[in-house]
Motif scaffolding. Sequence first.
Motif, PDB file in Angstrom:
ATOM      1  N   ARG A  74     -15.427 -14.886 -25.190  1.00 50.90           N
ATOM      2  CA  ARG A  74     -14.283 -13.973 -25.328  1.00 50.90           C
ATOM      3  C   ARG A  74     -12.979 -14.696 -24.984  1.00 50.90           C
ATOM      4  NH1 ARG A  74     -11.682 -10.509 -21.648  1.00 50.90           N
ATOM      5  NH2 ARG A  74     -10.534  -8.814 -22.710  1.00 50.90           N
ATOM      6  N   VAL A 120      -9.699 -15.039 -27.305  1.00 52.38           N
ATOM      7  CA  VAL A 120      -8.416 -14.438 -26.916  1.00 52.38           C
ATOM      8  C   VAL A 120      -7.303 -15.481 -26.923  1.00 52.38           C
ATOM      9  CG1 VAL A 120      -7.150 -13.386 -24.999  1.00 52.38           C
ATOM     10  CG2 VAL A 120      -9.443 -12.554 -25.598  1.00 52.38           C
ATOM     11  N   ARG A 146      -6.425 -16.498 -30.451  1.00 51.35           N
ATOM     12  CA  ARG A 146      -5.595 -15.513 -31.150  1.00 51.35           C
ATOM     13  C   ARG A 146      -4.147 -15.601 -30.694  1.00 51.35           C
ATOM     14  NH1 ARG A 146      -9.959 -11.922 -30.261  1.00 51.35           N
ATOM     15  NH2 ARG A 146      -8.803 -10.822 -28.623  1.00 51.35           N
ATOM     16  N   ARG A 147      -3.955 -15.750 -29.408  1.00 52.84           N
ATOM     17  CA  ARG A 147      -2.591 -15.839 -28.890  1.00 52.84           C
ATOM     18  C   ARG A 147      -1.843 -17.028 -29.482  1.00 52.84           C
ATOM     19  NH1 ARG A 147      -3.650 -15.149 -22.385  1.00 52.84           N
ATOM     20  NH2 ARG A 147      -4.149 -12.914 -22.344  1.00 52.84           N
ATOM     21  N   CYS A 182     -11.741 -16.202 -34.291  1.00 58.62           N
ATOM     22  CA  CYS A 182     -11.283 -15.629 -33.028  1.00 58.62           C
ATOM     23  C   CYS A 182     -11.157 -14.109 -33.087  1.00 58.62           C
ATOM     24  CB  CYS A 182      -9.933 -16.239 -32.633  1.00 58.62           C
ATOM     25  SG  CYS A 182     -10.032 -18.008 -32.248  1.00 58.62           S
ATOM     26  N   GLN A 212     -15.045 -13.033 -33.065  1.00 63.20           N
ATOM     27  CA  GLN A 212     -15.732 -13.747 -31.992  1.00 63.20           C
ATOM     28  C   GLN A 212     -17.112 -14.239 -32.426  1.00 63.20           C
ATOM     29  OE1 GLN A 212     -15.574 -11.949 -28.077  1.00 63.20           O
ATOM     30  NE2 GLN A 212     -13.618 -10.949 -28.507  1.00 63.20           N
TER      31      GLN A 212
END
Length: 502
Positions: free
Chosen positions: A32, A36, A39-40, A138, A141
Amino acid sequence: MKTMSFSQEESQVKIRFLPGTALAALPTDIVRAVAVVGRRRALPVYFSGGAVRDWVLGRVPADLDLTIASGALDYARELAAFLGAAFVPLSTAEGVARVVRGAFNLDVSQFREGTTSIEADLSLRDFSVNALAVAFDCNSQTFADNGRIIDPLDGLADIDGKLIRQAYPQAFSADPLRMIRAYRFQAALNWCVDQDTSEAVIRQAHLIRQVSGERIAAEFDLLLTSNLAYQSISGMAETGLLFHILPELQSAIGLEQPSSHHLDVFGHSLETLRQIELIVRSPENFFHSLTDEMMLYLQEPRQKIRLYYAALFHDLGKTITSDDKEGRITFYNHDEVGVGLFLNIARRLRLSNEDTRRIGQMIKQHMWPFHLQNAQIRTGVTPKAILKLGKAAGDDLVGLFILVMADSLAGQGPGKPMGMEEGVAALFDTVFSAYQGQIKPLIAAPLLTGDDLIQEFNLTPGPVFKRILDGLLEVRVVTPEMTRAEALDWVRDYCCQEEKSL
């Protein structure tokens, strides 16, 4: 161990895929976190290298390698913060960092040497079997592109063929440590080093001298913890790589030994390493009893590594002390001389003080049990002799006898006395049982201490304290029923004798 197939093959184009379930064996919070942070930063993320190789082999990766196009240090720093893990920059110039969460490592790297695609990046890896990647989605996942394995160098074919092949012709000149790594992978996977790769090692072995001792020692640690250290060290010797790392060993090649040996000193050292591997695997095949104690000793971190180093270097002193006395080959004090040579190696490889002390101690003492075995045959082993050996060997009494057994097994010349290994096993039973059962309790509960010597005899602390207390202990192992009053009388007599001798 049950093998799980994590790949399927399309017969025409030979593309392989990893199922999304491969990720299920990883810690969910780590998967995860990777998603995360990816993605950011809006960057493609790839699982790469050894993790993909392990998935193909049906194994759960012990660690993860992640590759992104750029900004690896920032990505790793944010990932570490998200996980509450440690951030360790490995190379700011190359953009490589490690995220450490407990025993789990995530190595994050960016496309190397200015490459702009994952395929080009993989083509600059160390070996073809590590030049593999799978894109990570992403958002979902899970693996992207149905888990298609990116394989620009036919690494999957080399996995099928169990071959270690350098990724590109300049792989070793780019990082000479990769030459040792080839043999480390050979040992870890029980594969073969490709012929062209072996020839490249022969041509470029001298480049290993550019590598720091710490990096070499780290690779040796990984190699020596495998079950096939002998095979890989032998391979390094065949290519000459070993002698650029440990030039002291080259003098052992062709150095003849007495008739009790069937190999020269270098061959004997390698054979001792092979025998230690066998003993470590199944000590019950070599020792009569106390194998539980041996297994307990071997479970201690770094014990195997220390034993394997001791095997390789135990006769190094013979290269200096070799002599011919009227046709009789001798190596007087080679154990003592060998320690000095080993200390030079330990300094060069930056071995820890603890490793240096314990390996050197086994080298220095490896002839002691053989001498004691001769005494056992003639007159029996005295408690005093057991005390001296036990105290000198300390925590490595078990390791010393493993080394001695391997040393004996590695010498099979026509002049070797019969029953040597049986004698070593019997001596170990005698020494270990007596030392643990009768002598250590006496050491743990002394009748007198240094304070007693000060208070009762008004002595000044100094070297004499050790002589008195050691001498008293030697008396006690023979007469364990000795009382405190008798101990005081013994010290009084000792002091009187000392005064008379002055």
